[in-house]
Design an enzyme around this catalytic site. Structure first.
Site, PDB file in Angstrom:
ATOM      1  N   SER A   1       0.864  -1.176   0.000  1.00 48.84           N
ATOM      2  CA  SER A   1       0.000   0.000   0.000  1.00 48.84           C
ATOM      3  C   SER A   1       0.901   1.227   0.000  1.00 48.84           C
ATOM      4  O   SER A   1       2.120   1.108   0.126  1.00 48.84           O
ATOM      5  CB  SER A   1      -0.892   0.013   1.246  1.00 48.84           C
ATOM      6  OG  SER A   1      -0.112   0.371   2.365  1.00 48.84           O
ATOM      7  N   LYS A   2       0.256   2.376  -0.106  1.00 49.52           N
ATOM      8  CA  LYS A   2       1.024   3.622  -0.132  1.00 49.52           C
ATOM      9  C   LYS A   2       1.915   3.747   1.103  1.00 49.52           C
ATOM     10  O   LYS A   2       2.963   4.358   1.067  1.00 49.52           O
ATOM     11  CB  LYS A   2       0.059   4.806  -0.166  1.00 49.52           C
ATOM     12  CG  LYS A   2      -0.400   5.109  -1.570  1.00 49.52           C
ATOM     13  CD  LYS A   2      -1.253   6.359  -1.592  1.00 49.52           C
ATOM     14  CE  LYS A   2      -2.084   6.360  -2.851  1.00 49.52           C
ATOM     15  NZ  LYS A   2      -3.491   6.585  -2.634  1.00 49.52           N
ATOM     16  N   ARG A   3       1.445   3.166   2.211  1.00 50.16           N
ATOM     17  CA  ARG A   3       2.181   3.329   3.465  1.00 50.16           C
ATOM     18  C   ARG A   3       3.492   2.539   3.507  1.00 50.16           C
ATOM     19  O   ARG A   3       4.472   2.977   4.059  1.00 50.16           O
ATOM     20  CB  ARG A   3       1.301   2.933   4.650  1.00 50.16           C
ATOM     21  CG  ARG A   3       0.324   4.017   5.026  1.00 50.16           C
ATOM     22  CD  ARG A   3      -0.586   3.562   6.148  1.00 50.16           C
ATOM     23  NE  ARG A   3      -1.427   2.445   5.732  1.00 50.16           N
ATOM     24  CZ  ARG A   3      -2.510   2.574   4.994  1.00 50.16           C
ATOM     25  NH1 ARG A   3      -2.890   3.768   4.598  1.00 50.16           N
ATOM     26  NH2 ARG A   3      -3.230   1.533   4.639  1.00 50.16           N
TER      27      ARG A   3
END
Ligand code: GLU
Length: 551
Positions: A311-313
């Site tokens: 994910s973006k994280r």
């Protein structure tokens, strides 16, 4: 499986024939086309490694709520490869039903990034096609007509419950530890009353009346998964009846996706496992329309090394970052992405797009796939080598970038002296050809090749390196015209043979030459470096100016 399929096909015909007589004009229009489409379930065209005939029509259906990322590129690529491998068509459809989450430039970027990755679509935005428009916001009327068909046949119903009632219901049920699905209050409203309330403008959604149990289905990766899925009826008066049309009259993903896949004649859907729970609902809808569903293949998720979904994280998966920040080649990225959960059975992992198409089979790994970037950089180096060997547009691009960086880098101010009137472009092309397997990015390559662009200070003092002038003198016997790798290698061998005292003279000589000519850096072979630098610059670095008369 066959009994089940036979039932589905018969069911499809039965529904269509009766609805032809029963339903509205629109219903007739769509169901008659469905009837002519009804057919035995299509075989998997690429069952494992076996090829069976039949072009596949596949699609990539992104929502413009985000940009193209590693996972969605992989989904697009598998669909693309299946279509190309079977001589079928690859479609692009923009699923922009979620207006609130739409990102303004996402659609444009999706098209751009897909094209960059080499995935040209046969039908879709900007290229058109016989089943367009290929953007769901331009197909609203069609979804209404289809919701109407299901309302008419009793396979869907209007739900007038307010958002407040639904949330209270969910709250109550969750307190009691019950499933929070809908209680079907509105399913019991008589049709005429429902029509009347809708005509009066009363706010409502349209829900699909889910069967008591979902049909089983065969997933091309997971096999017979139907049995393990939750039934449509959740017990205790809770039903999964999904919303098809929202209060604003716009379709949900479920309705638009099924209607479009059918009318666009999609035969195979490869998508992420996150869509597996929605598939029974979709199949229920196909059944309600009397349509033959496409084949489904759900590919596992991509995870980081700790097993977390990318994910973006935890991972910058945006395709534009791979291109713009990392400088990855599109063919290296496509190669990398293809290996994420697909087994190709060939000896080498280095596969060009053409070979991916030729080798493609539906052999996917069940479960999630861990993404590690080491492999990507390995493939990048290998594709750099392929570009350098092929010498086409890809190679020109690499050369242009390096030339641009050399021109921009002030620490290479004296490269013109090194070149002595030679063309920088040709010079750079030679350097890349000699060291392509170490090319990862243009920036990195320029740094590792800095010694080609700067006048190295050589140890001219005879006390520092007493052998230098002699070495330069011997090498200077090679003329400008003979200054080529083979001739240089032979000469170095000859010099080493005459050396005394050293344990391994050839090795020591090469080591020494690399130190003086290339600042001790690894990379291209010494003879190649000398050829690229040229006779004059090589001898100068070797202290040849001490022997000015010979140089
Ligand atoms: N619009 C969905 C998405 O964004 C498509 C899912 C599917 O392939 O059915 O992933």
């Amino acid at each position: 499986m066959s009994a089940f399929l036979l039932f589905r096909v018969q069911f499809g015909r039965y529904t269509c024939r009766s609805c032809l007589a029963r339903l509205s004009k629109n219903a007739k229009r769509y169901c008659s086309s469905a009837s002519s489409q009804s057919q035995l379930r299509r075989p998997n065209p690429l069952n494992k490694s076996k090829l069976s005939p039949g072009p596949a029509r596949t699609r990539f259906a992104p929502s413009p709520t985000g940009y193209l990322h590693l996972g969605s590129l992989r989904t697009a690529l598998f669909n693309y490869l299946l279509a190309k491998r079977t001589g079928g068509q690859f479609l692009l459809r923009i699923e922009d039903t979620d207006k609130k989450r739409t990102i303004p430039d996402a659609e444009k970027r999706l098209l751009q990034d897909l094209r960059w990755a080499g995935l040209e679509w046969d039908e879709g935005p900007e290229v058109g096609g016989p089943y367009g428009p290929y953007k769901q916001s331009e197909r609203t009327e069609m979804y209404h007509e289809h919701a109407e068909i299901l309302l008419e046949s009793g396979r869907a119903y209007r739900c007038f419950c307010t958002a407040r009632r639904l949330s209270e219901l969910a709250e109550q049920r969750s307190k009691l530890g019950l499933p929070t699905d809908y209680d079907r209050t509105c399913a019991n409203i008589p049709k005429e009353e429902s029509d009347h309330r809708a005509a009066r403008g009363e706010k409502h959604v349209v829900r699909l009346l889910i069967p008591d149990a979902y049909p089983q289905f065969v997933d091309l990766i997971y096999g017979n998964v139907g049995r393990t899925l939750k039934p449509g009826r959740r017990g205790d008066e809770a039903y999964e009846d999904p919303i098809l049309l929202k209060t604003d009259g716009l379709p949900t993903y479920h309705l638009a996706n099924v209607v479009d896949d059918h009318h666009m004649k999609i035969t195979h859907v490869i998508r992420g496992t996150e869509w597996l729970p929605a598939t029974p609902k979709h199949l229920a809808m196909y059944e309600a329309f009397g349509w033959t569903p496409p084949e489904f293949a759900h590919v596992g998720l991509l995870t980081d090394q700790e097993g977390n979904k990318l994910s973006k994280r935890n991972f910058d998966t945006d395709i534009a970052s791979f291109r713009d920040k990392m400088g990855i080649f599109p063919e290296a990225l496509a190669n990398f992405v293809a290996l994420l959960g697909w087994s190709h059975g060939s000896r080498s992992d280095i596969i060009t797009m053409n070979d991916l198409i030729n080798k493609f089979t539906m052999k996917f790994t069940k479960g999630n796939t861990t993404v590690t970037l080491g492999k990507l950089w390995f493939l990048q180096n290998e594709h750099a080598r392929i570009r350098a060997n092929d010498g086409g547009k890809g190679f020109d691009e690499m050369v242009d970038k390096v030339v641009e960086l050399v021109n921009r880098n002030s620490s290479f101010g004296d490269y013109e002296t090194v070149l002595g009137g030679r063309s920088l472009r040709d010079y750079v092309a030679k350097i890349i050809r000699a060291d392509a397997k170490n090319y990862s990015t243009a920036e990195g390559f320029v740094m590792r090749s800095h010694f080609f662009f700067t006048q190295l200070i050589h140890p001219t003092s005879v006390t520092d390196a007493p052998g230098i002038p002699l070495l330069a003198k011997d090498l200077a016997e090679i003329s400008e015209a003979d200054w080529q790798p083979d001739r240089l290698k032979a000469k170095i061998k000859e010099i080493a043979a005459g050396a005394q005292g050293a344990e391994n003279p050839a090795k020591e000589l090469y080591h020494y030459l690399r130190k003086v000519l290339a600042d001790g850096k690894d990379g291209a072979g010494v003879a190649d470096i000398m050829t690229i630098l040229g006779r004059k610059e090589s001898l100068r670095r070797l202290g040849g100016d001490v022997l000015r008369s010979n140089v």
